[in-house]
Write an enzyme that holds these catalytic residues in place. Structure first.
Site, PDB file in Angstrom:
ATOM      1  N   GLU A   1       0.818  -1.207   0.000  1.00 16.07           N
ATOM      2  CA  GLU A   1       0.000   0.000   0.000  1.00 16.07           C
ATOM      3  C   GLU A   1       0.858   1.266   0.000  1.00 16.07           C
ATOM      4  OE1 GLU A   1      -3.639   0.671  -0.076  1.00 16.07           O
ATOM      5  OE2 GLU A   1      -2.918  -1.046  -1.203  1.00 16.07           O
TER       6      GLU A   1
ATOM      7  N   HIS B   1       2.864 -10.146  -9.357  1.00 17.65           N
ATOM      8  CA  HIS B   1       4.296 -10.425  -9.364  1.00 17.65           C
ATOM      9  C   HIS B   1       5.062  -9.314  -8.661  1.00 17.65           C
ATOM     10  CE1 HIS B   1       8.400 -10.308 -11.138  1.00 17.65           C
ATOM     11  NE2 HIS B   1       8.318 -11.609 -10.974  1.00 17.65           N
ATOM     12  N   SER B   2       4.706  -8.088  -8.944  1.00 15.79           N
ATOM     13  CA  SER B   2       5.277  -6.924  -8.271  1.00 15.79           C
ATOM     14  C   SER B   2       4.303  -5.776  -8.433  1.00 15.79           C
ATOM     15  CB  SER B   2       6.644  -6.556  -8.883  1.00 15.79           C
ATOM     16  OG  SER B   2       6.468  -5.971 -10.162  1.00 15.79           O
TER      17      SER B   2
ATOM     18  N   SER C   1      19.011  -7.666  -9.195  1.00 16.93           N
ATOM     19  CA  SER C   1      17.796  -7.672 -10.006  1.00 16.93           C
ATOM     20  C   SER C   1      17.872  -8.673 -11.156  1.00 16.93           C
ATOM     21  CB  SER C   1      17.537  -6.278 -10.589  1.00 16.93           C
ATOM     22  OG  SER C   1      17.206  -5.362  -9.580  1.00 16.93           O
TER      23      SER C   1
END
EC number: 1.2.4.4
Length: 441
Positions: free
Chosen positions: A97, A332-333, A183
């Site tokens: 959030e 997923h993200s 990443s």
């Protein structure tokens, strides 16, 4: 006469030699494989068996299926499992959030995969080296990584161990033997093998565990890592979280074989497939793999079958940031909208029928180790902990911009010094256009 007398003996000797060489010729002598000759043309089918079975200890109602496989963990340890999984779930809710409100730039939740993190972390020694992908925050949480540092990393403030240089959720902690996340998918796999080989050479009595998703297993780094680990006989556990999707790509479009565990035997790696929503199955498999990896100096591959779920159901679905999102799908993200490739019915099945947190809660309730009052109290307490760390992180300034140039060279080279001086001149001239008041002086 002498030659005639020796002729029967010579013939017998020749027959013996021919039989000997003939028997050798009947068996393949190729150095690259161990097999037998056949005289029928036949291609090997991709799925030579019906499917690698999935090892489990608990059913979906939290009942032990086979008592001989019960790890018989003490109450305190199982409660740590549950509290780590639910605390992670609460942190995910609030940071998700937070990103949606523009407070941080990016976030990845761990919804539905908490059992794979905690079950495997609990089976390791605290000194075992961890190479994560980007969805293993629960491993750090089980190792008592402070909430304040989780928040500091995601906010990139002055308390961030990475000094604000990494994207959110790219955690790292030397004290807890957790290598900083990169990443780029699968780069950690050959790196982890190198670390395991070093541990073997040092007789360190230590294992390396390397986490990755089934999508990352399609990268060439996975092949290199598996092959090096097998041929160099490294004490490493390859832990694959197979949640069914590589971002938006389903497994049906990723591979045609029987998942990731089926690849292990081809490399000479002992492999197992486990129910990733069963924290005890994950614990048992990882513990045994760790024991044998150290004792025998050989790699193991664990494929944990799971699903990227919504957040676990909460008695009070509300945070101090406002109401939780109506869309409860575990994306997923924050850069992904999984409703574009997954149906709500599919997601709801896993949320309601087979969530790792719900399964462990059923187990605790059946043993009398947990009740609804404790559940409500813990949810309230955990939310308070997360919110306190969250509010503290927001108040902290960002690292000094000069830290962009440090920690790479022992002595800063002239070209880097010139860049630092150029930045200083730029900020002196145009500093009013930058929020420098939010940075450490």
């Amino acid at each position: 006469m002498c030659l005639a007398w020796d002729l029967p003996v010579l013939r017998a000797w020749r027959r013996q030699q021919e039989q000997q060489f003939s028997s050798l010729d009947d068996k393949p002598q190729f150095p690259g494989a161990s097999a037998e000759f056949i005289d029928k043309l036949e291609f090997i089918q991709p799925n030579v068996i019906s499917g690698i079975p999935i090892y489990r200890v608990m059913d979906r109602q939290g009942q032990i299926v086979n008592p001989s496989e019960d790890p018989h963990l003490p109450k305190e340890k199982v409660l740590k499992f549950y509290k780590s999984m639910t605390l992670l779930n609460t942190m995910d809710r609030i940071l998700y959030e937070s990103q949606r409100q523009g407070r941080i730039s990016f976030y990845m939740t761990n919804y539905g995969e908490e059992g794979t993190h905690v079950g495997s972390a609990a089976a390791l020694d605290n000194t075992d080296l961890v190479f994560g992908q980007y969805r293993e925050a629960g491993v750090l949480m089980y190792r008592d990584y402070p909430l304040e540092l989780f928040m500091a990393q995601c906010y990139g403030n002055i308390n961030d161990l990475g000094k604000g240089r990494q994207m959110p959720v790219h955690y790292g902690c030397k004290e807890r033997h957790f290598v900083t996340i990169s990443s780029t998918l699968a780069t950690q796999i050959p790196q982890a093998v190198g670390a395991a080989y070093a541990a073997k050479r040092a007789n360190a009595n230590r294992v390396v565990i390397c986490y990755f998703g089934e999508g990352a297993a399609s990268e060439g780094d996975a092949h290199a890592g598996f092959n090096f680990a097998a041929t160099l006989e490294c004490p490493i556990i390859f832990f694959c979280r197979n949640n069914g999707y590589a971002i938006s790509t389903p497994t049906s479009e990723q591979y045609r074989g029987d998942g990731i565990a089926a690849r292990g035997p081809g490399y000479g790696i002992l492999s197992i497939r486990v129910d990733g929503n069963d924290v005890f199955a994950v614990y048992n498999a990882t513990k045994e793999a760790r024991r044998r990896a150290v004792a025998e100096n050989q790699p193991f591959l664990i494929e944990a079958m799971t699903y990227r779920c919504p957040p676990a159901p909460s008695p009070e679905p509300h945070t101090d940031l406002g109401p939780l999102p109506l869309c409860r799908i575990g994306h997923h993200s924050t850069s992904d909208d999984s409703s574009a490739y997954r149906s709500v019915d599919e997601v709801n099945y896993w949320d309601k029928q087979d969530h790792p947190i719900s399964r462990l809660r059923h187990y605790l309730l059946s043993r009398g180790w947990w009740d609804e009052e404790q559940e409500k109290a813990w949810r309230k307490q955990s939310r308070k902990k997360v919110m306190e760390a969250f509010e503290q992180a927001e108040r902290k300034p960002k690292p000094n911009p000069n830290l962009l140039f440090s920690d790479v060279y022992q002595e800063m080279p002239s070209r880097l010094r010139k860049q630092q001086e150029s930045l200083a001149r730029h900020l002196q001239t145009y500093g009013e256009h930058y929020p420098l008041e939010h940075f450490d002086k």
